[in-house]
Design a protein around this motif. Sequence first.
Motif, PDB file in Angstrom:
ATOM      1  N   GLN A 183      -1.298  15.730  -1.698  1.00 56.29           N
ATOM      2  CA  GLN A 183      -0.594  14.730  -2.590  1.00 56.29           C
ATOM      3  C   GLN A 183       0.129  13.600  -1.948  1.00 56.29           C
ATOM      4  OE1 GLN A 183       3.171  14.812  -2.821  1.00 56.29           O
ATOM      5  NE2 GLN A 183       3.054  15.928  -0.653  1.00 56.29           N
ATOM      6  N   ILE A 184       0.022  13.680  -0.541  1.00 57.95           N
ATOM      7  CA  ILE A 184       0.641  12.514   0.273  1.00 57.95           C
ATOM      8  C   ILE A 184      -0.184  11.349   0.028  1.00 57.95           C
ATOM      9  CG2 ILE A 184       1.266  11.521   2.574  1.00 57.95           C
ATOM     10  CD1 ILE A 184       1.392  14.601   3.544  1.00 57.95           C
ATOM     11  N   LYS A 185       0.415  10.207  -0.263  1.00 53.39           N
ATOM     12  CA  LYS A 185      -0.362   8.943  -0.489  1.00 53.39           C
ATOM     13  C   LYS A 185       0.372   7.925   0.303  1.00 53.39           C
ATOM     14  CE  LYS A 185      -2.860  10.520  -3.701  1.00 53.39           C
ATOM     15  NZ  LYS A 185      -4.341  10.728  -3.282  1.00 53.39           N
ATOM     16  N   ALA A 186      -0.283   7.266   1.179  1.00 55.86           N
ATOM     17  CA  ALA A 186       0.386   6.208   1.829  1.00 55.86           C
ATOM     18  C   ALA A 186       0.743   4.993   0.825  1.00 55.86           C
ATOM     19  CB  ALA A 186      -0.546   5.691   2.946  1.00 55.86           C
ATOM     20  N   GLY A 187       2.213   4.372   1.314  1.00 56.41           N
ATOM     21  CA  GLY A 187       2.720   3.444   0.751  1.00 56.41           C
ATOM     22  C   GLY A 187       4.066   3.069   0.832  1.00 56.41           C
ATOM     23  N   GLY A 188       4.467   1.585   0.701  1.00 52.72           N
ATOM     24  CA  GLY A 188       5.829   1.452   1.170  1.00 52.72           C
ATOM     25  C   GLY A 188       5.991   1.193   2.486  1.00 52.72           C
ATOM     26  N   GLY A 189       7.228   1.382   2.822  1.00 51.33           N
ATOM     27  CA  GLY A 189       7.477   1.067   4.244  1.00 51.33           C
ATOM     28  C   GLY A 189       7.910  -0.511   4.853  1.00 51.33           C
ATOM     29  N   GLY A 190       7.104  -1.393   4.026  1.00 49.19           N
ATOM     30  CA  GLY A 190       7.235  -2.605   4.421  1.00 49.19           C
ATOM     31  C   GLY A 190       6.880  -2.815   5.818  1.00 49.19           C
TER      32      GLY A 190
END
Length: 248
Positions: free
Chosen positions: A103-110
Motif C-alpha cells: 500500500q506504500i505509494k511514492a509521492g510528495g516530499g518536494g
Amino acid sequence: MDGLFQEMLGASNVDIDTNVDIVFAIDATESMQPLIDKVKSLTLSFREELEKGLKENRRIIKNLRIKVIVFRDYYVDDKYAMEESQFFILPEEKQEFYNFVSQIKAGGGGDEPESGLEALALALRSDFVKDGDKKRHVIVLFTDASAHPLEQQEDGVPSNYPSNMFKNLGDLYEAWGKGQDSLGSTRNLGVQMAKDAKRLVLFAPSMYPWGEMEYQLENTIRKDMDKGNGGRDLELDDVIALIANSIA
C-alpha cells in the motif's frame, strides 16, 4: 565456554540461534517507487532469502520480526510524513507484511532534504525483542536524499511533529552511543535497542548525514545509492547480503 571462545574468534562450529528484529525505514517521496517495488518483491520470501545469506556464517534465525516505517517530509507533507507498522512475525505474518508494503505509494516530499533523521529516531525507539541469549536489533534505512538537520526544529515545526524528537545530531549519536548501558547514554532518550545487538544498515547517498554517519556510529555499514535515482541502482542481492552481514 569453548564454544563461546570459538565464537569470539569467529571460528565456531556451532550454529547460533538468534532472535532478530529488523526495522525498515523507507523513504517514500516521489522518486522512490523503484525501491518500494523492490522491497515489495522481497516480502513474501524475505525470511528464506535472509536465511540463505546467513548459512555460511552458521547463524540460525530462531525468531524473526520485521517492522516498516515510511517517511517523507514533515516540512512539506506533514499529514503523510510518517507511518509506522507493527512488528510482523515471519514467516507466519508474511502476507500482512506484504500487504503493508504494497500500500506504500511514492509521492510528495518536494525537493530534498527529507525527514530521514526523524524516521531513524522513531526506529531507534521501536519495541525491540528483549528475550534470548543472542539478539540482533537491525535498522535498515533506504533513501536517495539528504536529511533535514534536527536543529531545523528551532525555526518551527508542523503540528504533528514528534514532541520528543532529538534536538540535534549529537543527541542521536549519544543515543546510539559507545558505552555499556542503553547504548552508552546516561540520559533517558527513549531508545530500546541493546548495545551488543544494535546494527545500522544504510542504503543512502554520500550526503548529510549518511556519509559521515557510517564512520561516526559503530556497527554501521552503508551502501551508496545514487542521489534522486529512487534505488534503481540497488540490487536486491546486495540488500540481503548487507542485512545478513549485519546479523552474522
